[in-house]
Design a protein around this motif. Structure first.
Motif, short mmCIF file in Angstrom:
data_model
loop_
_atom_site.label_atom_id
_atom_site.label_comp_id
_atom_site.label_asym_id
_atom_site.label_seq_id
_atom_site.Cartn_x
_atom_site.Cartn_y
_atom_site.Cartn_z
N THR A 7 0.83 -1.21 0.00
CA THR A 7 0.00 0.00 0.00
C THR A 7 0.86 1.25 0.00
O THR A 7 1.67 1.46 0.90
CB THR A 7 -0.89 0.05 1.26
OG1 THR A 7 -1.59 -1.17 1.36
CG2 THR A 7 -1.87 1.21 1.21
N THR A 49 -0.87 9.67 7.74
CA THR A 49 0.51 9.21 7.58
C THR A 49 1.46 10.41 7.48
O THR A 49 2.54 10.40 8.09
CB THR A 49 0.63 8.29 6.35
OG1 THR A 49 -0.27 7.19 6.52
CG2 THR A 49 2.04 7.75 6.20
N GLU A 75 6.57 7.72 12.22
CA GLU A 75 6.91 6.91 11.05
C GLU A 75 8.15 7.52 10.41
O GLU A 75 8.40 8.72 10.55
CB GLU A 75 5.78 6.93 10.00
CG GLU A 75 4.43 6.51 10.49
CD GLU A 75 4.28 5.01 10.65
OE1 GLU A 75 5.24 4.27 10.34
OE2 GLU A 75 3.20 4.58 11.10
N GLU A 117 -7.73 14.56 13.73
CA GLU A 117 -9.19 14.48 13.89
C GLU A 117 -9.59 14.68 15.35
O GLU A 117 -10.31 13.85 15.91
CB GLU A 117 -9.71 13.12 13.40
CG GLU A 117 -9.33 12.82 11.97
CD GLU A 117 -10.50 12.79 11.02
OE1 GLU A 117 -11.64 13.07 11.43
OE2 GLU A 117 -10.26 12.51 9.84
P1 ATP Z 1 -8.23 8.28 7.71
O1 ATP Z 1 -9.01 9.55 7.59
O2 ATP Z 1 -9.11 7.06 7.54
O3 ATP Z 1 -7.34 8.21 8.87
P2 ATP Z 1 -5.98 9.00 6.07
O4 ATP Z 1 -6.21 9.89 4.92
O5 ATP Z 1 -5.44 9.60 7.28
O6 ATP Z 1 -7.31 8.20 6.39
P3 ATP Z 1 -3.81 7.17 6.23
O7 ATP Z 1 -4.19 6.74 7.60
O8 ATP Z 1 -2.64 8.04 6.08
O9 ATP Z 1 -5.05 7.86 5.51
O10 ATP Z 1 -3.63 5.88 5.34
C1 ATP Z 1 -3.22 5.89 3.99
C2 ATP Z 1 -3.12 4.46 3.49
O11 ATP Z 1 -2.06 3.77 4.16
C3 ATP Z 1 -4.36 3.64 3.76
O12 ATP Z 1 -4.57 2.80 2.66
C4 ATP Z 1 -4.02 2.85 4.99
O13 ATP Z 1 -4.72 1.65 5.03
C5 ATP Z 1 -2.53 2.64 4.84
N1 ATP Z 1 -1.83 2.56 6.14
C6 ATP Z 1 -1.68 3.56 7.03
N2 ATP Z 1 -0.97 3.16 8.09
C7 ATP Z 1 -0.67 1.86 7.89
C8 ATP Z 1 0.07 0.87 8.63
N3 ATP Z 1 0.64 1.16 9.80
N4 ATP Z 1 0.17 -0.35 8.10
C9 ATP Z 1 -0.39 -0.65 6.90
N5 ATP Z 1 -1.07 0.23 6.16
C10 ATP Z 1 -1.22 1.46 6.63
#
Ligand code: ATP
Length: 343
Positions: A18, A46, A55, A161
């Protein structure tokens, strides 16, 4: 010249197969209320975790206040993170929770108390210092988490959030308070949300995330009035995206266009559009929804295509609304409100 609180250069981060962050460049100024907005999974959390140091990027560079911090541990960075679940220590009093980070840094006890009380006053929680988190409402716990984050006056506050767990009324109230607090303390806030209204209400600037990349950075007005991509136009606010033959017929030029529903007036079919720069189209009302303060019209255009128009209920009442269904109308808008999206 204004200082730069955060500078991200070509950030990449994958988890297995991913790709979470696929090349992010971003500059956040000192003292800004900056939001990272995007749907679930678009990579905003992320990026926040990369900035905090939870990270490590696969590629790219992170600077805080002009210093590279890419390889540094979280505690070596002048940032503090507020999580959605607040992460308060349940066995400590509110005051002890707020003073905790100062204690870790061996600030003398008397000074800790003074600073903790000041931080509690900033979030309007004077007099709550001796309670435990369990004796507070959700909104109050939220404020304790903020006081705890601000007590050490980090250069940057990262908020993931933070209002997500609150009900709508309290959430709206906290949006106003949080914005006022940020102005008062002058700390750079980086705020992650998937709620476009929240981002528009609170932010100096917004980065809209789309599949691990930033689709647009701008002020709320720029993002709303001049969306850079069809994704931004439809994610932020309600959109009427027009392309191909419909755009050609309505706008008179090729390209992809967006007209916001509130820019479109609903008139009687026989009405003349009053100003020379008004564009019009005729059609039939397919559906009409009474929203209290406004009414939403879905209009099937003659020749194909559908537009949504939003009218403030200045004169329309709930009783009038049903009567519009199936009627013939003329829609009118200023040419400049048909905004061309960059191709
Ligand atoms: P949300 O609003 O749901 O938190 P987001 O925009 O903050 O979403 P992220 O949490 O940054 O999105 O995730 C981006 C992608 O990376 C997603 O597909 C998520 O499943 C994946 N991901 C994030 N952290 C991890 C991890 N520790 N291990 C595996 N995949 C991850």
């Amino acid at each position: 010249m204004e200082g730069m609180a955060i500078r991200l250069h070509d950030l990449h981060k994958s988890f297995g197969a991913t790709t979470a962050v696929a090349g992010v460049d971003l500059e956040i100024r000192d003292g800004e209320f900056f939001s990272m907005l995007g749907p679930s999974g678009s990579g905003k959390t992320t990026v926040l975790r990369l900035v905090a140091g939870f990270e490590t990027p696969d590629r790219g560079r992170i600077e805080l206040a002009g210093q590279e911090v890419t390889g540094l541990a979280p505690f070596e960075r002048d940032v503090h993170t507020v999580f959605q679940d607040y992460a308060l220590f349940p066995h400590m009093t509110v005051e002890q929770n707020v003073a905790y980070s100062l204690k870790v840094r061996r600030v003398p006890k008397a000074e800790r108390l003074v600073r903790a009380r000041k931080a509690l006053a900033e979030v309007r929680l004077e007099g709550y210092g001796q309670r435990r988190p369990a004796q507070l409402s959700g909104g109050q716990r939220q404020r304790v988490a903020l006081a705890r984050a601000l007590v050490g006056r980090p250069r940057v506050l990262l908020l993931d959030e933070p209002l997500g767990a609150l009900d709508l009324k309290l959430r709206e109230q906290m949006q106003v308070e949080l914005k006022a607090l940020q102005r008062e303390v002058g700390v750079t806030f980086v705020f992650v949300t998937h709620d476009q209204e929240e981002a528009l209400t609170m932010s100096d600037r917004i980065a809209v995330f789309d599949q691990g990349r930033i689709a647009q950075v701008g002020t709320p007005a720029e993002i709303y009035e001049r969306p850079a991509t069809p994704f931004v136009a439809s994610f932020v606010g309600t959109s009427n995206l027009l392309d191909g033959e419909t755009a050609h017929r309505i706008v008179g030029a090729p390209g992809t266009y967006n007209i916001r529903p509130e820019k479109i007036r609903v008139l009687k079919e026989s009405a003349e559009a009053d100003e020379p720069d008004r564009a019009t189209a005729t059609g039939t009302v397919a559906d009409v929804v009474y929203l209290g303060d406004a009414t939403r019209f879905l209009v099937d255009l003659d020749g194909g295509g559908r537009l949504t128009a939003l009218q403030q209920n200045l004169e329309t009442s709930a009783e009038d609304v049903a009567g519009y269904r199936g009627t013939r109308v003329r829609l009118a808008w200023h040419h400049r409100h048909a905004v061309r999206l960059p191709s």
